[in-house]
Design a protein around this motif. Structure first.
Motif, PDB file in Angstrom:
ATOM      1  N   MET A  25      53.905  53.190  43.279  1.00 10.79           N
ATOM      2  CA  MET A  25      53.878  51.937  43.375  1.00 10.79           C
ATOM      3  C   MET A  25      54.475  50.821  42.312  1.00 10.79           C
ATOM      4  O   MET A  25      55.006  49.888  42.479  1.00 10.79           O
ATOM      5  CB  MET A  25      52.068  51.423  43.579  1.00 10.79           C
ATOM      6  N   MET A  26      54.381  51.432  41.124  1.00 10.78           N
ATOM      7  CA  MET A  26      55.064  50.769  39.873  1.00 10.78           C
ATOM      8  C   MET A  26      56.465  50.969  39.937  1.00 10.78           C
ATOM      9  O   MET A  26      56.934  49.930  39.807  1.00 10.78           O
ATOM     10  CB  MET A  26      54.574  51.513  38.554  1.00 10.78           C
ATOM     11  N   PRO A 101      52.913  44.069  49.184  1.00 12.98           N
ATOM     12  CA  PRO A 101      52.381  42.898  48.423  1.00 12.98           C
ATOM     13  C   PRO A 101      52.509  42.916  46.912  1.00 12.98           C
ATOM     14  O   PRO A 101      52.641  42.096  46.325  1.00 12.98           O
ATOM     15  CB  PRO A 101      50.925  42.677  48.708  1.00 12.98           C
ATOM     16  N   LEU A 102      52.590  44.142  46.384  1.00 14.38           N
ATOM     17  CA  LEU A 102      52.773  44.416  44.870  1.00 14.38           C
ATOM     18  C   LEU A 102      54.176  43.786  44.409  1.00 14.38           C
ATOM     19  O   LEU A 102      54.166  43.434  43.381  1.00 14.38           O
ATOM     20  CB  LEU A 102      52.589  45.701  44.525  1.00 14.38           C
ATOM     21  N   CYS A 103      55.063  44.030  45.453  1.00 11.71           N
ATOM     22  CA  CYS A 103      56.422  43.751  45.228  1.00 11.71           C
ATOM     23  C   CYS A 103      56.562  42.289  45.171  1.00 11.71           C
ATOM     24  O   CYS A 103      57.484  41.673  44.306  1.00 11.71           O
ATOM     25  CB  CYS A 103      57.365  44.588  46.246  1.00 11.71           C
ATOM     26  N   LEU A 164      50.411  47.582  36.779  1.00  9.51           N
ATOM     27  CA  LEU A 164      49.470  48.415  36.598  1.00  9.51           C
ATOM     28  C   LEU A 164      47.966  47.998  36.823  1.00  9.51           C
ATOM     29  O   LEU A 164      47.553  48.501  37.796  1.00  9.51           O
ATOM     30  CB  LEU A 164      49.504  49.040  35.481  1.00  9.51           C
ATOM     31  N   SER A 165      47.659  46.976  36.351  1.00  6.93           N
ATOM     32  CA  SER A 165      46.455  46.023  36.411  1.00  6.93           C
ATOM     33  C   SER A 165      46.176  45.949  38.067  1.00  6.93           C
ATOM     34  O   SER A 165      44.909  46.076  38.525  1.00  6.93           O
ATOM     35  CB  SER A 165      46.182  44.979  35.663  1.00  6.93           C
ATOM     36  N   TYR A 166      47.107  45.073  38.683  1.00  2.00           N
ATOM     37  CA  TYR A 166      46.992  44.678  39.969  1.00  2.00           C
ATOM     38  C   TYR A 166      46.746  45.967  40.981  1.00  2.00           C
ATOM     39  O   TYR A 166      46.156  45.972  42.095  1.00  2.00           O
ATOM     40  CB  TYR A 166      48.348  43.799  40.422  1.00  2.00           C
ATOM     41  N   SER A 167      47.409  46.919  40.581  1.00  2.00           N
ATOM     42  CA  SER A 167      47.567  48.159  41.378  1.00  2.00           C
ATOM     43  C   SER A 167      46.218  48.749  41.654  1.00  2.00           C
ATOM     44  O   SER A 167      45.931  49.355  42.649  1.00  2.00           O
ATOM     45  CB  SER A 167      48.707  49.249  41.059  1.00  2.00           C
ATOM     46  N   GLY A 176      45.376  53.703  47.575  1.00  2.00           N
ATOM     47  CA  GLY A 176      45.167  54.730  46.439  1.00  2.00           C
ATOM     48  C   GLY A 176      45.347  54.396  45.113  1.00  2.00           C
ATOM     49  O   GLY A 176      45.212  53.252  44.634  1.00  2.00           O
ATOM     50  N   GLY A 177      45.813  55.304  44.385  1.00  2.00           N
ATOM     51  CA  GLY A 177      46.068  55.155  42.987  1.00  2.00           C
ATOM     52  C   GLY A 177      45.038  55.443  41.911  1.00  2.00           C
ATOM     53  O   GLY A 177      43.990  55.752  42.456  1.00  2.00           O
TER      54      GLY A 177
END
Length: 223
Positions: A25-26, A101-103, A164-167, A176-177
């Motif tokens: 994700m990161m 959405p993280l992107c 990282l906090s958002y994930s 996951g994560g």
């Protein structure tokens, strides 16, 4: 420390898998930040009122995107984008779907940071380059980016820590994560030791990101 050995023996593979999901994700979101967020931040800076390529319609659209995405509570943004995520990825569940959405957030966060870094460059530098006949692309690649490279790396470091906090909340949609692992196996199963170990891993990740980013930024700063 036998309890720690037992926990790692039982959950070690799950922790490694969770870290791999977070890493995926990161990496994808940071790639989006650099490939899309950096140009978007440049556009906002260049097309602002008084900018070297002033264009109010383009500035308004780009700035509006950044403001809207950054003002959205992240969890609500994830839910809001579910239909779009399903249309693009084919599903709204899983690590790949949660990365989309993280992107969006990564692009908005880094674009605003890029704009702020560029604003710190003395405006006369780019003006002199333009007066000497440099085109806008030449001013960007030969003047602005070299001047701002140290700050841009440091800004990317800050963005990475925020991401990282958002994930950690993407477990709500099955992303996951490592954060989701801490909630499911630690908090929800009342396994405090496992939760604290996972939190410690997250803290270590943040410290490593900060240290690497700070070192890279210093090496690029030739002022």
């Amino acid at each position: 420390m036998s309890w720690l050995t037992d926990l790692l023996a039982e959950y070690g593979e799950d922790i490694a898998e969770a870290l791999a999901e977070t890493g995926y994700m990161m990496l994808v979101s940071l790639a989006a930040a650099v490939l899309i967020g950096l140009p978007l931040g440049m556009i906002v800076f260049l097309t602002q009122r008084g900018g070297i390529s002033e264009n109010r319609p383009i500035w308004t659209i780009a700035n509006l995107y950044i403001n809207i995405v950054r003002s959205f509570p992240f969890l609500l943004l994830v839910v809001f984008l579910i239909p779009f995520t399903r249309a693009v990825v084919g599903t709204s569940f899983g690590t790949q779907a949660s990365t989309l959405p993280l992107c969006f957030v990564a692009v908005a966060i880094y674009a605003r940071l890029v704009e702020q870094i560029l604003r710190e460059i003395p405006p006369g530098i780019s003006r002199v380059a333009m007066a000497m006949g440099a085109t806008v692309p030449q001013s960007v690649f030969r003047v602005l980016l070299p001047e701002a490279r140290s700050g841009l790396v440091y800004a990317l470091t800050s963005a990475a820590i925020s991401l990282l906090s958002y994930s950690t909340v993407l477990g709500v949609v099955g992303g996951g994560g490592i954060g989701d692992f801490a909630m499911r196996y630690g908090y929800q199963e009342y396994n405090d030791a496992l939760m604290y170990i996972t939190i410690a891993i997250i803290v270590v990740c943040v410290l490593v990101i900060q240290a690497v980013g700070h070192r890279a930024s210093e090496r690029l700063d030739h002022r």
